[in-house]
Design an enzyme around this catalytic site. Structure first.
Site, PDB file in Angstrom:
ATOM      1  N   ASP A 142       1.267 -22.996  -1.130  1.00  0.00           N
ATOM      2  CA  ASP A 142       1.273 -23.325   0.228  1.00  0.00           C
ATOM      3  C   ASP A 142      -0.348 -23.337   0.710  1.00  0.00           C
ATOM      4  O   ASP A 142      -0.555 -23.780   1.624  1.00  0.00           O
ATOM      5  CB  ASP A 142       2.026 -22.676   1.233  1.00  0.00           C
ATOM      6  N   GLY A 163       3.579 -23.765   5.800  1.00  0.00           N
ATOM      7  CA  GLY A 163       4.741 -22.705   5.967  1.00  0.00           C
ATOM      8  C   GLY A 163       5.159 -22.671   7.406  1.00  0.00           C
ATOM      9  O   GLY A 163       6.249 -22.343   7.725  1.00  0.00           O
ATOM     10  N   SER A 164       4.366 -23.156   8.356  1.00  0.00           N
ATOM     11  CA  SER A 164       4.622 -22.937   9.690  1.00  0.00           C
ATOM     12  C   SER A 164       4.787 -24.049  10.704  1.00  0.00           C
ATOM     13  O   SER A 164       4.966 -24.176  11.722  1.00  0.00           O
ATOM     14  CB  SER A 164       3.734 -21.812  10.579  1.00  0.00           C
ATOM     15  N   HIS A 207      -0.581 -26.071   3.325  1.00  0.00           N
ATOM     16  CA  HIS A 207      -0.598 -24.798   4.207  1.00  0.00           C
ATOM     17  C   HIS A 207       0.314 -25.487   5.674  1.00  0.00           C
ATOM     18  O   HIS A 207      -0.049 -25.420   6.646  1.00  0.00           O
ATOM     19  CB  HIS A 207      -1.791 -24.553   4.741  1.00  0.00           C
ATOM     20  N   ARG A 217       0.916  -1.243  -0.205  1.00  0.00           N
ATOM     21  CA  ARG A 217       0.069  -0.128  -0.109  1.00  0.00           C
ATOM     22  C   ARG A 217       0.917   1.047   0.203  1.00  0.00           C
ATOM     23  O   ARG A 217       0.154   2.308  -0.261  1.00  0.00           O
ATOM     24  CB  ARG A 217      -1.151   0.195   1.232  1.00  0.00           C
ATOM     25  N   ILE A 268       1.998 -17.908  -0.682  1.00  0.00           N
ATOM     26  CA  ILE A 268       2.080 -18.390   0.748  1.00  0.00           C
ATOM     27  C   ILE A 268       1.121 -17.705   1.645  1.00  0.00           C
ATOM     28  O   ILE A 268       1.011 -18.097   2.647  1.00  0.00           O
ATOM     29  CB  ILE A 268       3.514 -18.307   1.161  1.00  0.00           C
TER      30      ILE A 268
HETATM   31  N1  LIG Z   1       1.470 -20.088   4.621  1.00  0.00           N
HETATM   32  C1  LIG Z   1       1.694 -20.027   5.897  1.00  0.00           C
HETATM   33  O1  LIG Z   1       1.795 -20.992   6.860  1.00  0.00           O
HETATM   34  C2  LIG Z   1       1.239 -18.547   6.410  1.00  0.00           C
HETATM   35  C3  LIG Z   1       1.718 -18.384   7.863  1.00  0.00           C
HETATM   36  C4  LIG Z   1       1.641 -16.989   8.505  1.00  0.00           C
HETATM   37  C5  LIG Z   1       1.065 -16.199   7.758  1.00  0.00           C
HETATM   38  N2  LIG Z   1       0.538 -16.535   6.485  1.00  0.00           N
HETATM   39  C6  LIG Z   1       0.140 -15.248   5.416  1.00  0.00           C
HETATM   40  O2  LIG Z   1       1.177 -14.625   4.958  1.00  0.00           O
HETATM   41  C7  LIG Z   1       0.697 -13.508   5.005  1.00  0.00           C
HETATM   42  C8  LIG Z   1       1.658 -12.103   5.351  1.00  0.00           C
HETATM   43  O3  LIG Z   1       1.847 -12.442   6.843  1.00  0.00           O
HETATM   44  P1  LIG Z   1       2.543 -11.478   7.598  1.00  0.00           P
HETATM   45  O4  LIG Z   1       2.793 -12.259   9.043  1.00  0.00           O
HETATM   46  O5  LIG Z   1       3.801 -11.308   6.946  1.00  0.00           O
HETATM   47  O6  LIG Z   1       1.757 -10.181   7.938  1.00  0.00           O
HETATM   48  P2  LIG Z   1       2.340  -8.712   7.922  1.00  0.00           P
HETATM   49  O7  LIG Z   1       3.590  -8.319   8.351  1.00  0.00           O
HETATM   50  O8  LIG Z   1       1.096  -7.762   8.578  1.00  0.00           O
HETATM   51  O9  LIG Z   1       2.367  -8.294   6.216  1.00  0.00           O
HETATM   52  C9  LIG Z   1       1.510  -8.121   5.184  1.00  0.00           C
HETATM   53  C10 LIG Z   1       1.979  -7.402   4.186  1.00  0.00           C
HETATM   54  O10 LIG Z   1       0.643  -7.171   3.241  1.00  0.00           O
HETATM   55  C11 LIG Z   1       0.824  -6.167   2.677  1.00  0.00           C
HETATM   56  N3  LIG Z   1      -0.297  -5.608   2.100  1.00  0.00           N
HETATM   57  C12 LIG Z   1      -1.583  -5.318   2.504  1.00  0.00           C
HETATM   58  N4  LIG Z   1      -2.539  -4.928   1.744  1.00  0.00           N
HETATM   59  C13 LIG Z   1      -1.756  -4.903   0.582  1.00  0.00           C
HETATM   60  C14 LIG Z   1      -2.115  -4.563  -0.847  1.00  0.00           C
HETATM   61  N5  LIG Z   1      -3.348  -4.186  -1.183  1.00  0.00           N
HETATM   62  N6  LIG Z   1      -1.379  -4.865  -1.857  1.00  0.00           N
HETATM   63  C15 LIG Z   1      -0.030  -5.485  -1.512  1.00  0.00           C
HETATM   64  N7  LIG Z   1       0.484  -5.728  -0.289  1.00  0.00           N
HETATM   65  C16 LIG Z   1      -0.462  -5.488   0.744  1.00  0.00           C
HETATM   66  C17 LIG Z   1       1.529  -5.000   3.715  1.00  0.00           C
HETATM   67  O11 LIG Z   1       2.272  -4.146   2.879  1.00  0.00           O
HETATM   68  P3  LIG Z   1       1.917  -2.639   3.554  1.00  0.00           P
HETATM   69  O12 LIG Z   1       1.424  -2.534   4.763  1.00  0.00           O
HETATM   70  O13 LIG Z   1       2.905  -1.780   3.393  1.00  0.00           O
HETATM   71  O14 LIG Z   1       0.626  -2.364   2.439  1.00  0.00           O
HETATM   72  C18 LIG Z   1       2.425  -6.092   4.362  1.00  0.00           C
HETATM   73  O15 LIG Z   1       3.686  -6.016   3.782  1.00  0.00           O
HETATM   74  C19 LIG Z   1      -0.824 -13.181   5.542  1.00  0.00           C
HETATM   75  O16 LIG Z   1      -1.825 -13.497   4.507  1.00  0.00           O
HETATM   76  C20 LIG Z   1      -0.956 -14.577   6.196  1.00  0.00           C
HETATM   77  O17 LIG Z   1      -2.248 -14.871   6.480  1.00  0.00           O
HETATM   78  C21 LIG Z   1       0.871 -17.756   5.928  1.00  0.00           C
END
Ligand SMILES: NC(=O)c1ccc[n+]([C@@H]2O[C@H](COP(=O)([O-])OP(=O)(O)OC[C@H]3O[C@@H](n4cnc5c(N)ncnc54)[C@H](OP(=O)(O)O)[C@@H]3O)[C@@H](O)[C@H]2O)c1
Length: 185
Positions: free
Chosen positions: A126, A152-153, A150, A42, A100
């Site tokens: 994932d 990843g963790s 799923h 964003r 992911i």
């Molecule tokens: N596969 C797995 O096992 C696993 C495990 C944990 C989490 N996840 C998923 O991974 C994702 C990220 O987790 P995180 O802990 O890294 O969260 P985070 O630290 O809150 O990061 C989220 C990112 O999303 C970006 N974002 C939000 N709106 C956006 C948009 N419209 N366009 C582009 N980027 C956007 C934010 O960027 P800005 O704030 O700069 O916009 C931020 O960099 C989540 O969806 C979570 O559910 C997956």
């Protein structure tokens, strides 16, 4: 050339959402010789970007220029279905798509078409919608799509840390104290 794929060396990696996980992925990929990191979100996140020398670009440019596109953003109304036909059409035919984040950030029918038609080279997921995918789902029939359930963790250490965090959150919340990981609604 059987079983050959594309390597990270000298590549451009595009990260959609340079948050905690996006940055952690970039840090782990850097030693493989990635030439350039692009990211989108964003707004620019200069402190995080500086860690891997990543350049902030619009999503359109990221998809056009990246050899690997990694989706690690939050799932919001803006990102739901973000990876659709237009998105895949902008990617290079030699590019690899990784998700992911959450399954519904991707239009899976459009992804299937992109993989079958050779619009993109391969995908690694994932997360899917639903989880797990039904055994008959077309994506599971593709040789150029790798799907994990799923996980990843899924290390003992991470899952234990997550459990402890959840318990401490609950106990502090019940005691009316500040929570270590409060979800603000
Ligand atoms: N596969 C797995 O096992 C696993 C495990 C944990 C989490 N996840 C998923 O991974 C994702 C990220 O987790 P995180 O802990 O890294 O969260 P985070 O630290 O809150 O990061 C989220 C990112 O999303 C970006 N974002 C939000 N709106 C956006 C948009 N419209 N366009 C582009 N980027 C956007 C934010 O960027 P800005 O704030 O700069 O916009 C931020 O960099 C989540 O969806 C979570 O559910 C997956």
């Amino acid at each position: 050339m059987w079983m050959c794929g594309y390597g990270l060396s000298n590549s451009t990696v595009g990260i959609i959402g340079l948050g905690r996980i996006g940055l952690a992925i970039a840090q782990r990929l850097k030693p493989f010789g990635v030439k350039k990191f692009l990211y989108t979100g964003r707004q620019p996140r200069p402190e995080r970007a500086a860690v891997v020398n990543a350049e902030y670009v619009p999503c359109e440019k990221l998809t056009e220029d990246s050899d690997f596109v990694i989706v690690s953003c939050s799932l919001t109304p803006e990102t739901e279905g973000l990876c659709n036909k237009d998105f895949f059409q902008r990617m290079k035919k030699t590019s690899v798509f990784i998700n992911i984040s959450r399954g519904t950030a991707v239009n899976q029918e459009d992804l299937y078409q992109a993989l079958v038609s050779g619009q993109i080279a391969a995908a690694g997921l994932d997360v899917t919608a639903p989880e797990p995918l039904p055994k008959t789902h077309p994506l599971l029939s593709l040789k150029n799509c790798v799907i994990l359930p799923h996980i990843g963790s899924a290390t003992f250490s991470t899952r234990n840390t997550m459990s402890v965090l959840a318990v401490n959150n609950l106990l502090r919340g019940l005691a009316g104290q500040e929570m270590p990981s409060e979800l603000k609604l």
